[in-house]
Design a protein around this motif. Structure first.
Motif, PDB file in Angstrom:
ATOM      1  N   PHE A   2       1.255  23.820  18.546  1.00  0.00           N
ATOM      2  CA  PHE A   2       1.735  23.108  17.365  1.00  0.00           C
ATOM      3  C   PHE A   2       1.112  23.606  16.067  1.00  0.00           C
ATOM      4  O   PHE A   2       1.394  23.058  15.008  1.00  0.00           O
ATOM      5  CB  PHE A   2       1.465  21.602  17.503  1.00  0.00           C
ATOM      6  CG  PHE A   2       2.212  20.963  18.634  1.00  0.00           C
ATOM      7  CD1 PHE A   2       3.586  20.809  18.596  1.00  0.00           C
ATOM      8  CD2 PHE A   2       1.529  20.512  19.755  1.00  0.00           C
ATOM      9  CE1 PHE A   2       4.269  20.213  19.627  1.00  0.00           C
ATOM     10  CE2 PHE A   2       2.206  19.919  20.806  1.00  0.00           C
ATOM     11  CZ  PHE A   2       3.581  19.772  20.740  1.00  0.00           C
ATOM     12  N   ASP A   3       0.267  24.609  16.132  1.00  0.00           N
ATOM     13  CA  ASP A   3      -0.425  25.067  14.934  1.00  0.00           C
ATOM     14  C   ASP A   3       0.524  25.513  13.827  1.00  0.00           C
ATOM     15  O   ASP A   3       0.241  25.307  12.653  1.00  0.00           O
ATOM     16  CB  ASP A   3      -1.396  26.209  15.257  1.00  0.00           C
ATOM     17  CG  ASP A   3      -2.678  25.707  15.904  1.00  0.00           C
ATOM     18  OD1 ASP A   3      -2.887  24.478  15.956  1.00  0.00           O
ATOM     19  OD2 ASP A   3      -3.469  26.543  16.349  1.00  0.00           O
ATOM     20  N   ALA A   4       1.639  26.133  14.168  1.00  0.00           N
ATOM     21  CA  ALA A   4       2.562  26.655  13.160  1.00  0.00           C
ATOM     22  C   ALA A   4       3.656  25.673  12.760  1.00  0.00           C
ATOM     23  O   ALA A   4       4.443  25.958  11.862  1.00  0.00           O
ATOM     24  CB  ALA A   4       3.199  27.942  13.681  1.00  0.00           C
ATOM     25  N   VAL A   5       3.703  24.508  13.379  1.00  0.00           N
ATOM     26  CA  VAL A   5       4.742  23.515  13.068  1.00  0.00           C
ATOM     27  C   VAL A   5       4.490  22.976  11.659  1.00  0.00           C
ATOM     28  O   VAL A   5       3.358  22.638  11.318  1.00  0.00           O
ATOM     29  CB  VAL A   5       4.718  22.374  14.111  1.00  0.00           C
ATOM     30  CG1 VAL A   5       5.738  21.311  13.787  1.00  0.00           C
ATOM     31  CG2 VAL A   5       4.940  22.924  15.499  1.00  0.00           C
ATOM     32  N   PRO A   6       5.540  22.865  10.812  1.00  0.00           N
ATOM     33  CA  PRO A   6       5.333  22.445   9.420  1.00  0.00           C
ATOM     34  C   PRO A   6       5.181  20.936   9.216  1.00  0.00           C
ATOM     35  O   PRO A   6       5.172  20.476   8.080  1.00  0.00           O
ATOM     36  CB  PRO A   6       6.587  22.964   8.720  1.00  0.00           C
ATOM     37  CG  PRO A   6       7.633  22.931   9.780  1.00  0.00           C
ATOM     38  CD  PRO A   6       6.903  23.290  11.066  1.00  0.00           C
ATOM     39  N   SER A  99       2.023  11.074  18.606  1.00  0.00           N
ATOM     40  CA  SER A  99       2.268  12.134  17.640  1.00  0.00           C
ATOM     41  C   SER A  99       2.604  11.483  16.324  1.00  0.00           C
ATOM     42  O   SER A  99       3.023  10.343  16.267  1.00  0.00           O
ATOM     43  CB  SER A  99       3.425  13.029  18.089  1.00  0.00           C
ATOM     44  OG  SER A  99       4.636  12.326  18.063  1.00  0.00           O
ATOM     45  N   GLY A 100       2.423  12.177  15.241  1.00  0.00           N
ATOM     46  CA  GLY A 100       2.738  11.624  13.940  1.00  0.00           C
ATOM     47  C   GLY A 100       3.378  12.669  13.070  1.00  0.00           C
ATOM     48  O   GLY A 100       3.144  13.854  13.244  1.00  0.00           O
ATOM     49  N   THR A 101       4.192  12.216  12.116  1.00  0.00           N
ATOM     50  CA  THR A 101       4.830  13.141  11.207  1.00  0.00           C
ATOM     51  C   THR A 101       4.775  12.591   9.793  1.00  0.00           C
ATOM     52  O   THR A 101       5.784  12.238   9.217  1.00  0.00           O
ATOM     53  CB  THR A 101       6.296  13.384  11.612  1.00  0.00           C
ATOM     54  OG1 THR A 101       6.970  12.123  11.674  1.00  0.00           O
ATOM     55  CG2 THR A 101       6.401  14.095  12.926  1.00  0.00           C
ATOM     56  N   PRO A 102       3.570  12.451   9.219  1.00  0.00           N
ATOM     57  CA  PRO A 102       3.486  11.932   7.862  1.00  0.00           C
ATOM     58  C   PRO A 102       4.021  12.918   6.839  1.00  0.00           C
ATOM     59  O   PRO A 102       3.930  14.121   7.028  1.00  0.00           O
ATOM     60  CB  PRO A 102       1.993  11.711   7.650  1.00  0.00           C
ATOM     61  CG  PRO A 102       1.368  11.820   8.982  1.00  0.00           C
ATOM     62  CD  PRO A 102       2.287  12.638   9.825  1.00  0.00           C
TER      63      PRO A 102
END
Length: 114
Positions: A2-6, A99-102
């Motif tokens: 997940f390091d490259a996920v924006p 998981s979170g997507t702030p």
């Protein structure tokens, strides 16, 4: 992985929601956090107990929840809107449970207040 996920991604495990992983996008939002500790310790500056209650609910029921555009307030940081779709996880599962997507919001008048 997940390091490259924006978008911000965090992974927790167990009944105490021990923080296992934060990707760089999540760190940019919440600052550096110590992995290996329970979420309630790692995010002691979180100003909304609802997030912990939702983690508890997902862990206990195994049913996913969805949170859309909820303010995320951390001491000394800009307020952000948080969208949170954690995966389902049963209470007996040792698998990661969150998981979170702030996303960024403007500066809050409460940001940085003790």
């Amino acid at each position: 992985m997940f390091d490259a996920v924006p978008v911000g991604v965090s992974v927790t495990s167990g009944r105490d929601h021990r923080l296992i992983y934060l990707n760089p996008a999540y760190r940019a939002i919440v600052g550096e956090r110590r992995c290996g500790r329970p979420m309630r310790e790692v995010f002691a500056d979180l100003r909304h107990e609802r997030y912990f209650a939702l983690l508890d609910q997902v862990y206990a029921t195994g049913e996913a929840v969805r949170v859309e555009e909820t303010p995320l307030r951390l001491s000394g940081r800009d307020e952000r809107l948080c969208g949170w779709p954690p995966p389902s996880a049963g209470s007996s599962s040792p698998a990661p449970t969150g998981s979170g997507t702030p996303g960024r919001r403007g500066r809050s008048s409460a940001a940085g207040a003790g």
